[in-house]
Design a protein around this motif. Structure first.
Motif: not given
Length: 350
Positions: A185, A206, A274, A277
């Motif tokens: 991230i 996040y 995540t 993603e």
């Protein structure tokens, strides 16, 4: 405080090496009975009684281990201490002192190093350890941090990675993979910022995985928990280079094999979402991500009733004989060799 110049920046040349050390460490307090003399002499003086002493050192280098474009210096100071404390706890010992050495280039003013040491001091306070010495020098390439941690434990409680036995249970604390996804991230937001410097990252969704990367916590609580549960692990290691690498370290040093069950690996929901993603397999991240600073350990099966209801622990497999090898048992019940693909400090980037 020294007079600030150059828009709030104080040059390190104004203090010199010893003045800098005095300035950065003057607010650190001694809390450990074993610390007789801390910072301020040619060497620290420590006094231990019937305890065995463990010592560990880690080196963090700018551009290799951290990126200051998104790592706050306070967090970096805190994390530099955690990296070392985790190694002490992995020996089933309690950390008591640290030394901190830094090499710094002239692009860093005093105020930046003050931030770094605020993080170090916070770690010392939270984990009840003393800063007892270190060194400072100049660097031509950026910031370098070296921390040495000292810990202690009775001889009968010291645990290494070389004493696992067949039929022992393989157990992990907390969850794994979050620190690596937090790094993804941060790297993504850095890339966005390069394209559009006016962009403001929204990291709220996040928060957990970013914190696991920027401000990890060493598992001191687990060492106290072992004592209260009357457990001495048969082997232990901390998860810094990835779950698979650490399991294989135990296997190699203990001359054993293992079966690790994919469906037992603990993953936080934020890690799973995540990974989806980023279109990355969550098991791969759990096995190879690293920097989780959780504890991986083995226990005799007789100790299982002591941990089975405890939310801090997850049994993820068991130890086998060396000739059986180390394997991952997939959700589809396929047995595949366990391979170390975690962090390699000496790997070429070419």
């Amino acid at each position: 405080m020294l007079e600030n110049k150059d828009q709030g920046r104080t040059s390190l040349e104004e203090l010199g090496e010893f003045g800098l050390i005095d300035h950065l460490t003057k607010h650190f307090e001694i809390t450990q009975k074993s610390t007789v003399k801390g910072v301020g002499d040619d060497a620290a003086i420590l006094a231990f009684s019937d305890q065995q002493i463990v010592v560990t050192t880690d080196l963090l280098i700018e551009g290799v281990h951290f990126d200051l474009s998104y790592v706050p210096l306070k967090h970096l100071g805190y994390k530099a201490v955690m990296v070392n404390l985790s190694d002490v706890y992995a020996m089933n010992a309690v950390a008591s002192q640290i030394t901190v050495s830094i090499a710094v280039s002239n692009r860093f003013p005093l105020e930046a190093l003050e931030d770094l040491y605020v993080g170090i001091q916070t770690a010392c306070k939270n984990y009840e350890i003393d800063l007892i010495g270190g060194d400072t020098t100049s660097s031509t390439t950026g910031l370098v941090i070296s921390v040495t941690a000292i810990g202690q434990a009775p001889a009968e409680k010291i645990t290494s990675r070389a004493t696992a036995k067949p039929n022992d249970l393989l157990v992990v604390t907390g969850d794994v993979g979050a620190a690596y996804m937090g790094l993804q991230i941060l790297e993504r937001e850095k890339a966005v910022f390069k394209v559009n410097p006016n962009s403001q990252p929204d990291l709220e969704q996040y928060a957990y995985i970013v914190e696991r990367q920027l401000k990890p916590e060493a598992r001191k609580d687990i060492i106290a928990l072992f004592t209260s549960l009357e457990i001495v692990p048969s082997s232990m290691i901390d998860i810094s280079d990835g779950l698979s690498s650490e399991i294989l370290h135990i296997c190699k040093n203990s001359k054993v094999g293992c079966n690790l069950y994919e469906d037992k690996i603990p993953l936080d929901p934020q890690v799973i979402s995540t990974c989806e993603e980023f279109d990355i397999d969550s098991t791969t991240i759990a096995l190879s991500g690293g920097e989780d600073y959780e504890l991986l350990f083995t226990i005799h099966q007789d100790d299982y009733p002591k941990i089975k209801a405890n939310p801090n622990f997850t049994v993820i497999g068991h130890i086998t004989s060396e000739d059986e090898g180390a394997h991952l048992i997939t959700r589809g019940n396929t047995k595949i060799p366990l391979v170390a693909r975690g962090w390699n400090a000496l790997q070429s980037n070419d």
